[in-house]
Scaffold this active site. Structure first.
Site, PDB file in Angstrom:
ATOM      1  N   CYS A 132       4.428   0.237 -14.162  1.00 50.34           N
ATOM      2  CA  CYS A 132       5.793   0.629 -13.796  1.00 50.34           C
ATOM      3  C   CYS A 132       6.850  -0.058 -14.647  1.00 50.34           C
ATOM      4  O   CYS A 132       7.866   0.557 -14.993  1.00 50.34           O
ATOM      5  CB  CYS A 132       6.006   0.422 -12.304  1.00 50.34           C
ATOM      6  SG  CYS A 132       5.010   1.609 -11.355  1.00 50.34           S
ATOM      7  N   HIS A 142      -2.138   2.406  -1.706  1.00 55.43           N
ATOM      8  CA  HIS A 142      -1.172   1.302  -1.811  1.00 55.43           C
ATOM      9  C   HIS A 142       0.233   1.816  -1.543  1.00 55.43           C
ATOM     10  O   HIS A 142       0.512   3.001  -1.733  1.00 55.43           O
ATOM     11  CB  HIS A 142      -1.230   0.669  -3.212  1.00 55.43           C
ATOM     12  CG  HIS A 142      -0.778   1.603  -4.288  1.00 55.43           C
ATOM     13  ND1 HIS A 142      -1.597   2.575  -4.831  1.00 55.43           N
ATOM     14  CD2 HIS A 142       0.426   1.757  -4.893  1.00 55.43           C
ATOM     15  CE1 HIS A 142      -0.922   3.268  -5.727  1.00 55.43           C
ATOM     16  NE2 HIS A 142       0.314   2.804  -5.790  1.00 55.43           N
ATOM     17  N   LYS A 179      10.357   5.698  -5.198  1.00 49.67           N
ATOM     18  CA  LYS A 179       9.736   6.630  -6.153  1.00 49.67           C
ATOM     19  C   LYS A 179       8.280   6.835  -5.782  1.00 49.67           C
ATOM     20  O   LYS A 179       7.689   6.010  -5.075  1.00 49.67           O
ATOM     21  CB  LYS A 179       9.862   6.091  -7.580  1.00 49.67           C
ATOM     22  CG  LYS A 179       9.163   4.748  -7.749  1.00 49.67           C
ATOM     23  CD  LYS A 179       9.371   4.164  -9.127  1.00 49.67           C
ATOM     24  CE  LYS A 179       8.649   2.854  -9.261  1.00 49.67           C
ATOM     25  NZ  LYS A 179       7.189   2.933  -9.156  1.00 49.67           N
ATOM     26  N   ASP A 218       9.246  -2.826  -8.234  1.00 50.22           N
ATOM     27  CA  ASP A 218       8.086  -2.832  -7.328  1.00 50.22           C
ATOM     28  C   ASP A 218       7.583  -4.224  -6.911  1.00 50.22           C
ATOM     29  O   ASP A 218       6.368  -4.482  -6.967  1.00 50.22           O
ATOM     30  CB  ASP A 218       6.931  -2.026  -7.958  1.00 50.22           C
ATOM     31  CG  ASP A 218       7.289  -0.563  -8.202  1.00 50.22           C
ATOM     32  OD1 ASP A 218       8.427  -0.161  -7.907  1.00 50.22           O
ATOM     33  OD2 ASP A 218       6.423   0.178  -8.702  1.00 50.22           O
ATOM     34  N   HIS A 268       4.658   5.830  -1.430  1.00 48.29           N
ATOM     35  CA  HIS A 268       3.768   6.994  -1.417  1.00 48.29           C
ATOM     36  C   HIS A 268       3.494   7.504   0.001  1.00 48.29           C
ATOM     37  O   HIS A 268       3.266   6.706   0.916  1.00 48.29           O
ATOM     38  CB  HIS A 268       2.410   6.623  -2.026  1.00 48.29           C
ATOM     39  CG  HIS A 268       2.490   6.154  -3.452  1.00 48.29           C
ATOM     40  ND1 HIS A 268       3.166   6.842  -4.439  1.00 48.29           N
ATOM     41  CD2 HIS A 268       1.950   5.058  -4.063  1.00 48.29           C
ATOM     42  CE1 HIS A 268       3.036   6.198  -5.583  1.00 48.29           C
ATOM     43  NE2 HIS A 268       2.318   5.107  -5.385  1.00 48.29           N
ATOM     44  N   ASP A 279       7.772   1.443  -4.797  1.00 45.59           N
ATOM     45  CA  ASP A 279       6.720   2.453  -4.851  1.00 45.59           C
ATOM     46  C   ASP A 279       6.543   2.932  -3.398  1.00 45.59           C
ATOM     47  O   ASP A 279       6.380   2.095  -2.486  1.00 45.59           O
ATOM     48  CB  ASP A 279       5.444   1.765  -5.373  1.00 45.59           C
ATOM     49  CG  ASP A 279       4.542   2.674  -6.191  1.00 45.59           C
ATOM     50  OD1 ASP A 279       5.039   3.547  -6.920  1.00 45.59           O
ATOM     51  OD2 ASP A 279       3.303   2.492  -6.090  1.00 45.59           O
ATOM     52  N   HIS A 317      -1.644  10.435  -1.029  1.00 46.46           N
ATOM     53  CA  HIS A 317      -0.980  10.680  -2.325  1.00 46.46           C
ATOM     54  C   HIS A 317      -2.003  10.943  -3.445  1.00 46.46           C
ATOM     55  O   HIS A 317      -3.090  10.364  -3.447  1.00 46.46           O
ATOM     56  CB  HIS A 317      -0.113   9.464  -2.684  1.00 46.46           C
ATOM     57  CG  HIS A 317       0.768   9.673  -3.865  1.00 46.46           C
ATOM     58  ND1 HIS A 317       0.537   9.073  -5.083  1.00 46.46           N
ATOM     59  CD2 HIS A 317       1.882  10.444  -4.016  1.00 46.46           C
ATOM     60  CE1 HIS A 317       1.480   9.451  -5.936  1.00 46.46           C
ATOM     61  NE2 HIS A 317       2.310  10.275  -5.321  1.00 46.46           N
TER      62      HIS A 317
HETATM   63  C1  VGL Z   1       2.166   0.638 -10.015  1.00 48.53           C
HETATM   64  C2  VGL Z   1       0.028   1.452 -10.123  1.00 48.53           C
HETATM   65  C3  VGL Z   1       0.286   2.347  -9.125  1.00 48.53           C
HETATM   66  C4  VGL Z   1       3.184  -0.331 -10.520  1.00 48.53           C
HETATM   67  C5  VGL Z   1       2.455   1.547  -9.012  1.00 48.53           C
HETATM   68  O1  VGL Z   1       4.128  -0.662  -9.771  1.00 48.53           O
HETATM   69  O2  VGL Z   1       3.038  -0.780 -11.681  1.00 48.53           O
HETATM   70  N1  VGL Z   1       0.961   0.606 -10.581  1.00 48.53           N
HETATM   71  N2  VGL Z   1       1.510   2.384  -8.579  1.00 48.53           N
HETATM   72 ZN    ZN Z   2       1.826   3.613  -6.887  1.00 46.93          ZN
END
Ligand code: VGL
Ligand code: ZN
Length: 199
Positions: free
Chosen positions: A152, A82, A107, A14, A58, A56, A62
């Site tokens: 993550c 986000h 994902k 990410d 979404h 990430d 979401h």
């Molecule tokens: C993440 C919060 C929400 C991450 C992703 O990449 O750690 N954290 N979505």
């Molecule tokens: Zn996320």
């Protein structure tokens, strides 16, 4: 670092604009992971070894967004909007070298399940397919970096251990949200106890 590239893969978790300074869910110094990741990814590229970048990804509305109005389940954290599919915030950081990347794994695209781990979604059952991909390549060891240490990266590392992989956490190539306060330290301790090797 002495890496046996034959059975190793690099996971870049990410490294997206929304997790970097100025982004919607900015991680302190999130952009600092880019240079060390590019460096190690270059070595993987030279060895034609797999480099997987997760994204990430979404849909609008979401379930992990507090704006969705969907209540969080027990122990779950809600986030600002986000990494919405197709937005600039969901793009990889502009300096992340994508040339070594052999697989981009998205994902968190199911509207009602979040997915922190690169391997399993937060229902802990739905597979992303990554375990099978790595198995198909005979991978036994993963090197892990990216964002965020306490979400993550953490869940990916713990799943990798559960899958029987050897896991190296690239300490200079991770940064955390640290929400709630103390969660980075807790995540690092839990990973180490589980057998993750911090390097
Ligand atoms: C993440 C919060 C929400 C991450 C992703 O990449 O750690 N954290 N979505
Ligand atoms: Zn996320």
């Amino acid at each position: 670092m002495n890496i046996d590239f034959v059975k190793s893969a690099l996971l870049e978790i990410d490294v997206q604009n929304d997790f970097c300074p100025g982004g919607a869910l900015a991680v302190n110094e999130g952009d600092k992971v880019v240079a060390p990741l590019n460096k190690i990814a270059g070595s993987f590229k030279s060895a034609c070894a797999p480099v997987i970048a997760t994204q990430d990804w979404h849909p609008a509305g979401h379930c992990s967004f507090s704006s969705s109005g969907i209540p969080a389940s027990a122990g779950e954290v809600l986030w600002p909007d986000h990494c919405v599919q197709g937005t600039a915030g969901a793009d990889f950081h502009k300096d992340l070298d994508l040339k070594p990347v052999t697989l981009i794994l998205r994902k968190g695209f199911r509207p009602s399940i979040d997915s922190y781990s690169a391997f399993f979604e937060n229902d802990r059952k739905t597979s992303t397919g990554l375990a099978g991909f790595l198995k198909g390549l005979g991978i036994e060891t993963v090197y892990l970096g990216g964002l965020a240490t306490d979400y993550c990266v953490f869940f990916s590392a713990m799943d990798a251990i559960k899958l029987g992989l050897k896991v190296y956490l690239l300490l200079d190539a991770v940064r955390g949200v640290n929400y709630p306060e103390g969660s980075v330290e807790k995540a690092l301790n839990t990973m180490k106890s589980a057998g993750v090797l911090a390097v």
